[in-house]
Design an enzyme around this catalytic site. Structure first.
Site, short mmCIF file in Angstrom:
data_model
loop_
_atom_site.label_atom_id
_atom_site.label_comp_id
_atom_site.label_asym_id
_atom_site.label_seq_id
_atom_site.Cartn_x
_atom_site.Cartn_y
_atom_site.Cartn_z
CB SER A 136 -0.89 0.00 1.25
OG SER A 136 -1.52 1.26 1.41
CE1 TYR A 150 -3.99 -1.76 5.52
CE2 TYR A 150 -3.20 0.45 5.01
CZ TYR A 150 -3.69 -0.77 4.60
OH TYR A 150 -3.89 -1.01 3.27
#
Length: 247
Positions: A136, A150
């Site tokens: 990501s 995250y």
């Protein structure tokens, strides 16, 4: 790529489902893996009969080890696409707990780690293999959508990708990652609908292209790294983020 065998995790929805579909269209024998059996069945209804579906939670290490151990060597993949991930809740740093960090690492790193180490030996024996991990933009910089746990997990995916690429460089196996920005998956669109309208507008203004990426745009980057033409590309992190992060 025709005749190759691929395993795609997280294949019941989103980018994973798109990758499985595109590889199938290219003649790859695809095994679609997800813990959600109902959605896995639903997304596979219009795929060829040979597109196998396996209900498996890749974060359950014992079950994964048992599944792989029960297969003949020639049924292990030439291509492994690790698409499982998640936990994009917005949690302030001071509210994060150890449990949040453990859950983020389990959801985003553990399955990728386990399947890669189990599948790579067969690829090395064949002197050909492709591993593509879904990271990501959060793991490259920071997240305007999520939380520090995250971000740490996606950074771990990128670090794991680079180390695997280095160790396997002479084996004919490449290991790469795709670091995507906001992609218009069902999950992201559902989260967007729940946002305060002012925050929604603010986030959109931050995107240089003024839009979310499409699933097909993310899938294209993944599938390229699975192909013959990417044979000299390893340890690479491909950014698919519409200019949100330019390294």
């Amino acid at each position: 790529m025709s005749g190759r065998r691929a395993w795609v995790t997280g294949a019941a929805s989103g980018i994973g489902a798109g990758v499985a579909r595109r590889l199938t269209d290219l003649g790859v024998e695809v095994v679609r893996i997800d813990h959600d059996g109902e959605r896995l069945e639903a997304t596979g209804r219009d795929l060829p009969i040979g597109a196998e579906a396996v209900r498996l939670d890749v974060t359950a290490t014992g079950a994964v080890v048992e599944h792989v151990a029960g297969l003949d060597r020639d049924r292990l993949p030439d291509i492994l696409v690790n698409c499982v991930g998640g936990d994009t809740r917005r949690i302030p740093l001071t509210d994060l707990t150890e449990r949040d960090l453990t859950e983020a690492m389990t959801a985003n790193v553990l399955g990728c780690f386990t399947l890669t180490r189990l599948c790579v030996p067969a690829m090395c024996e064949r002197r050909w293999g492709r591993v593509v991990n879904l990271a990501s933009i959060a793991g490259r910089t920071y997240s305007i959508f999520s939380n520090a746990a995250y971000v740490a997990a996606k950074a771990a995916v990128i670090g794991y990708t680079k180390q695997c690429a280095y160790e396997l460089a002479s084996s004919g196996v490449t290991v790469n990652a795709v670091a995507h920005g906001p992609i218009a998956t069902e999950r992201l669109l559902a989260a967007r609908r729940e946002m305060d309208p002012r925050r929604r507008e603010d986030l959109m203004r931050r995107l240089p292209m003024g839009r979310y990426g499409t699933v097909d745009e993310a899938v294209g980057a993944v599938v390229h790294l699975c192909g013959e033409e990417a044979g000299y590309t390893t340890g690479c992190v491909v950014d698919v983020n519409g200019g949100l992060h330019i390294a």
